[in-house]
Enzyme design. Structure first.
Site, PDB file in Angstrom:
ATOM      1  N   SER A  68      32.597  35.781  37.981  1.00 50.36           N
ATOM      2  CA  SER A  68      31.766  34.698  37.450  1.00 50.36           C
ATOM      3  C   SER A  68      31.021  33.984  38.574  1.00 50.36           C
ATOM      4  O   SER A  68      30.105  34.542  39.125  1.00 50.36           O
ATOM      5  CB  SER A  68      32.521  33.713  36.562  1.00 50.36           C
ATOM      6  N   HIS A  73      26.929  21.186  44.452  1.00 50.70           N
ATOM      7  CA  HIS A  73      25.788  20.305  44.643  1.00 50.70           C
ATOM      8  C   HIS A  73      26.309  19.095  45.405  1.00 50.70           C
ATOM      9  O   HIS A  73      27.332  18.525  45.021  1.00 50.70           O
ATOM     10  CB  HIS A  73      25.176  19.878  43.306  1.00 50.70           C
ATOM     11  N   CYS A  88      37.368  34.832  36.170  1.00 58.98           N
ATOM     12  CA  CYS A  88      38.149  35.555  35.182  1.00 58.98           C
ATOM     13  C   CYS A  88      38.929  36.661  35.889  1.00 58.98           C
ATOM     14  O   CYS A  88      38.859  36.800  37.108  1.00 58.98           O
ATOM     15  CB  CYS A  88      37.240  36.126  34.095  1.00 58.98           C
TER      16      CYS A  88
END
Length: 119
Positions: A68, A73, A88
């Site tokens: 994934s 930020h 996952c």
């Protein structure tokens, strides 16, 4: 459906507060950090992209993983980083967060864990 619930993946949403501003403004340093975190979690890195908003300003970046992603930020002027880790399979997102935590050394943090999907 029989058997125990098993999530498709685990999504960690981490707000890291009171981080040294110098640790939050260098996109190359953050790229290396997230790569180390992904590898520690047992993830496979596919691609990364990091952008700096100017000298002393924040960074936004993402690592695409076979499992994934990890994104960040930062707001150096506020000593804040928002980190998103979704993995996952056998990957262990908690290990990735541990690496990021150790490097950024936030004085406070809030982490939400979300189990995504059902297999």
């Amino acid at each position: 459906m029989t058997g125990a619930f098993r999530p498709a993946g685990v999504h960690l949403l981490a707000d890291l507060h009171q981080v040294d501003a110098a640790l939050l403004s260098d996109p190359a340093r953050i790229d290396v950090l997230l790569r180390e975190a992904a590898l520690a979690a047992g993830a496979r890195i596919l691609h990364g992209h990091f952008h700096n908003f100017g000298a002393g300003m924040g960074v936004t970046g993402v690592l695409l993983l076979a499992e994934s992603h990890i994104s960040i930020h930062t707001w150096p002027e506020h000593g804040f980083a928002a980190v998103d880790i979704f993995m996952c399979g056998a990957a262990q997102p908690e290990r990735a967060l541990g690496i990021i935590d150790a490097a950024l050394q936030p004085l406070a943090r809030n982490v939400k864990t979300v189990e995504r999907g059902q297999l």
